[in-house]
Design an enzyme around this catalytic site. Structure first.
Site, PDB file in Angstrom:
ATOM      1  N   CYS A   4     -39.088  17.709 -91.906  1.00 31.19           N
ATOM      2  CA  CYS A   4     -39.902  16.713 -91.206  1.00 31.19           C
ATOM      3  C   CYS A   4     -41.297  16.741 -91.829  1.00 31.19           C
ATOM      4  O   CYS A   4     -41.989  17.764 -91.802  1.00 31.19           O
ATOM      5  CB  CYS A   4     -39.985  17.004 -89.715  1.00 31.19           C
ATOM      6  SG  CYS A   4     -41.181  15.929 -88.885  1.00 31.19           S
ATOM      7  N   CYS A   7     -44.111  17.689 -89.396  1.00 34.67           N
ATOM      8  CA  CYS A   7     -44.116  19.124 -89.091  1.00 34.67           C
ATOM      9  C   CYS A   7     -44.752  19.892 -90.251  1.00 34.67           C
ATOM     10  O   CYS A   7     -45.529  20.828 -90.036  1.00 34.67           O
ATOM     11  CB  CYS A   7     -42.697  19.639 -88.855  1.00 34.67           C
ATOM     12  SG  CYS A   7     -42.041  19.269 -87.225  1.00 34.67           S
ATOM     13  N   ASP A  30     -53.885   8.254 -92.333  1.00 36.59           N
ATOM     14  CA  ASP A  30     -52.638   7.654 -92.819  1.00 36.59           C
ATOM     15  C   ASP A  30     -52.730   7.440 -94.332  1.00 36.59           C
ATOM     16  O   ASP A  30     -53.785   7.038 -94.858  1.00 36.59           O
ATOM     17  CB  ASP A  30     -52.392   6.313 -92.112  1.00 36.59           C
ATOM     18  CG  ASP A  30     -50.953   5.836 -92.277  1.00 36.59           C
ATOM     19  OD1 ASP A  30     -50.216   5.825 -91.270  1.00 36.59           O
ATOM     20  OD2 ASP A  30     -50.576   5.469 -93.411  1.00 36.59           O
ATOM     21  N   HIS A  46     -42.293  19.321 -82.592  1.00 38.82           N
ATOM     22  CA  HIS A  46     -41.437  18.250 -83.105  1.00 38.82           C
ATOM     23  C   HIS A  46     -40.739  17.533 -81.954  1.00 38.82           C
ATOM     24  O   HIS A  46     -39.836  18.087 -81.314  1.00 38.82           O
ATOM     25  CB  HIS A  46     -40.397  18.777 -84.095  1.00 38.82           C
ATOM     26  CG  HIS A  46     -39.557  17.670 -84.661  1.00 38.82           C
ATOM     27  ND1 HIS A  46     -39.956  16.913 -85.746  1.00 38.82           N
ATOM     28  CD2 HIS A  46     -38.374  17.149 -84.267  1.00 38.82           C
ATOM     29  CE1 HIS A  46     -39.046  15.985 -85.997  1.00 38.82           C
ATOM     30  NE2 HIS A  46     -38.075  16.107 -85.103  1.00 38.82           N
ATOM     31  N   ASN A  86     -44.829   3.117 -82.767  1.00 38.63           N
ATOM     32  CA  ASN A  86     -43.591   2.450 -83.172  1.00 38.63           C
ATOM     33  C   ASN A  86     -42.443   3.356 -82.749  1.00 38.63           C
ATOM     34  O   ASN A  86     -42.404   4.522 -83.147  1.00 38.63           O
ATOM     35  CB  ASN A  86     -43.574   2.229 -84.683  1.00 38.63           C
ATOM     36  CG  ASN A  86     -44.700   1.324 -85.150  1.00 38.63           C
ATOM     37  OD1 ASN A  86     -45.094   0.408 -84.433  1.00 38.63           O
ATOM     38  ND2 ASN A  86     -45.235   1.588 -86.328  1.00 38.63           N
ATOM     39  N   THR A  94     -40.706   4.700 -88.914  1.00 41.49           N
ATOM     40  CA  THR A  94     -40.172   5.197 -90.183  1.00 41.49           C
ATOM     41  C   THR A  94     -40.196   6.723 -90.269  1.00 41.49           C
ATOM     42  O   THR A  94     -39.378   7.314 -90.972  1.00 41.49           O
ATOM     43  CB  THR A  94     -40.931   4.613 -91.388  1.00 41.49           C
ATOM     44  OG1 THR A  94     -42.305   4.996 -91.306  1.00 41.49           O
ATOM     45  CG2 THR A  94     -40.825   3.097 -91.422  1.00 41.49           C
ATOM     46  N   HIS A  97     -41.024  11.682 -86.163  1.00 42.03           N
ATOM     47  CA  HIS A  97     -41.809  12.685 -85.433  1.00 42.03           C
ATOM     48  C   HIS A  97     -42.853  11.861 -84.686  1.00 42.03           C
ATOM     49  O   HIS A  97     -43.626  11.130 -85.329  1.00 42.03           O
ATOM     50  CB  HIS A  97     -42.449  13.681 -86.418  1.00 42.03           C
ATOM     51  CG  HIS A  97     -43.293  14.751 -85.786  1.00 42.03           C
ATOM     52  ND1 HIS A  97     -43.147  16.100 -86.079  1.00 42.03           N
ATOM     53  CD2 HIS A  97     -44.330  14.685 -84.908  1.00 42.03           C
ATOM     54  CE1 HIS A  97     -44.032  16.799 -85.399  1.00 42.03           C
ATOM     55  NE2 HIS A  97     -44.773  15.957 -84.685  1.00 42.03           N
ATOM     56  N   HIS A  99     -45.669   9.877 -83.226  1.00 41.26           N
ATOM     57  CA  HIS A  99     -47.045   9.718 -83.701  1.00 41.26           C
ATOM     58  C   HIS A  99     -47.640   8.428 -83.165  1.00 41.26           C
ATOM     59  O   HIS A  99     -46.930   7.457 -82.922  1.00 41.26           O
ATOM     60  CB  HIS A  99     -47.108   9.727 -85.243  1.00 41.26           C
ATOM     61  CG  HIS A  99     -46.223   8.711 -85.893  1.00 41.26           C
ATOM     62  ND1 HIS A  99     -44.880   8.914 -86.082  1.00 41.26           N
ATOM     63  CD2 HIS A  99     -46.480   7.470 -86.403  1.00 41.26           C
ATOM     64  CE1 HIS A  99     -44.347   7.866 -86.682  1.00 41.26           C
ATOM     65  NE2 HIS A  99     -45.299   6.961 -86.881  1.00 41.26           N
ATOM     66  N   HIS A 101     -50.652   5.621 -84.038  1.00 37.83           N
ATOM     67  CA  HIS A 101     -51.594   5.108 -85.031  1.00 37.83           C
ATOM     68  C   HIS A 101     -52.881   4.728 -84.300  1.00 37.83           C
ATOM     69  O   HIS A 101     -52.842   3.960 -83.331  1.00 37.83           O
ATOM     70  CB  HIS A 101     -51.049   3.834 -85.687  1.00 37.83           C
ATOM     71  CG  HIS A 101     -49.762   4.000 -86.429  1.00 37.83           C
ATOM     72  ND1 HIS A 101     -49.695   4.027 -87.809  1.00 37.83           N
ATOM     73  CD2 HIS A 101     -48.481   4.134 -86.000  1.00 37.83           C
ATOM     74  CE1 HIS A 101     -48.421   4.162 -88.185  1.00 37.83           C
ATOM     75  NE2 HIS A 101     -47.673   4.220 -87.110  1.00 37.83           N
TER      76      HIS A 101
HETATM   77  P1  AMP Z   1     -44.262   4.548 -88.569  1.00 41.19           P
HETATM   78  O1  AMP Z   1     -43.795   3.354 -89.326  1.00 41.19           O
HETATM   79  O2  AMP Z   1     -44.864   4.212 -87.239  1.00 41.19           O
HETATM   80  O3  AMP Z   1     -43.192   5.601 -88.459  1.00 41.19           O
HETATM   81  O4  AMP Z   1     -45.475   5.132 -89.380  1.00 41.19           O
HETATM   82  C1  AMP Z   1     -45.407   6.172 -90.291  1.00 41.19           C
HETATM   83  C2  AMP Z   1     -46.743   6.246 -90.960  1.00 41.19           C
HETATM   84  O5  AMP Z   1     -46.837   7.489 -91.628  1.00 41.19           O
HETATM   85  C3  AMP Z   1     -46.989   5.159 -92.002  1.00 41.19           C
HETATM   86  O6  AMP Z   1     -48.164   4.424 -91.651  1.00 41.19           O
HETATM   87  C4  AMP Z   1     -47.179   5.948 -93.306  1.00 41.19           C
HETATM   88  O7  AMP Z   1     -48.164   5.380 -94.140  1.00 41.19           O
HETATM   89  C5  AMP Z   1     -47.590   7.307 -92.782  1.00 41.19           C
HETATM   90  N1  AMP Z   1     -47.304   8.442 -93.648  1.00 41.19           N
HETATM   91  C6  AMP Z   1     -46.114   8.754 -94.209  1.00 41.19           C
HETATM   92  N2  AMP Z   1     -46.214   9.903 -94.899  1.00 41.19           N
HETATM   93  C7  AMP Z   1     -47.498  10.327 -94.762  1.00 41.19           C
HETATM   94  C8  AMP Z   1     -48.226  11.460 -95.234  1.00 41.19           C
HETATM   95  N3  AMP Z   1     -47.662  12.406 -95.996  1.00 41.19           N
HETATM   96  N4  AMP Z   1     -49.539  11.555 -94.895  1.00 41.19           N
HETATM   97  C9  AMP Z   1     -50.122  10.622 -94.125  1.00 41.19           C
HETATM   98  N5  AMP Z   1     -49.486   9.547 -93.643  1.00 41.19           N
HETATM   99  C10 AMP Z   1     -48.188   9.394 -93.959  1.00 41.19           C
HETATM  100 ZN    ZN Z   2     -41.547  17.043 -86.987  1.00 40.88          ZN
END
Ligand code: AMP
Ligand code: ZN
Length: 113
Positions: A4, A7, A30, A46, A86, A94, A97, A99, A101
């Protein structure tokens, strides 16, 4: 949890630009910002999505929500901001885990895409 990405960020196994951290949550920039300020706020635990929250997570999620305004203030979002979650496939989640925004420093529109 193994494999993950969030994580791994929480455990400092992969780098991120951290803007806030305590024992329960972490907030970092992000990778693909959609606004001049775009950070993610996650529980260190997680939890896959909002749909997977359990009664035992009540205090954790309350703690996270109460920190949003502090993180927003720290990032200079005194004129307002948008907090987005989301959830699941239709929500276009996507990273699996939980989160949130936190977006700011531009005028948002409605409805979202
Ligand atoms: P979601 O579509 O809501 O799952 O958003 C996932 C977000 O994680 C997206 O805006 C990506 O740009 C961001 N993201 C993915 N990998 C990383 C990372 N290693 N560091 C920072 N942000 C990330
Ligand atoms: Zn996680």
């Amino acid at each position: 949890m193994a494999d993950c990405i969030f994580c791994k960020i929480a455990e400092k196994e992969i780098p991120a630009t951290i803007v806030y951290e305590d024992d329960k949550i972490i907030s970092f920039k992000d990778l693909e910002p959609q606004a001049p300020v775009h950070v993610l706020i996650i529980p260190k635990k997680h939890i896959e999505s909002l749909d997977d929250l359990k009664e035992e997570d009540r205090e954790l999620i309350a703690h996270l929500m109460l920190k949003v305004k502090d993180i927003a203030a720290e990032l200079g979002l005194e004129n307002g901001y948008r907090l987005v979650n989301n959830c699941g496939e239709d929500g276009f989640q996507t990273v699996k885990h939980l989160h949130f925004h936190l977006l700011g420093k531009r005028k948002m529109t409605w409805p979202p895409g």
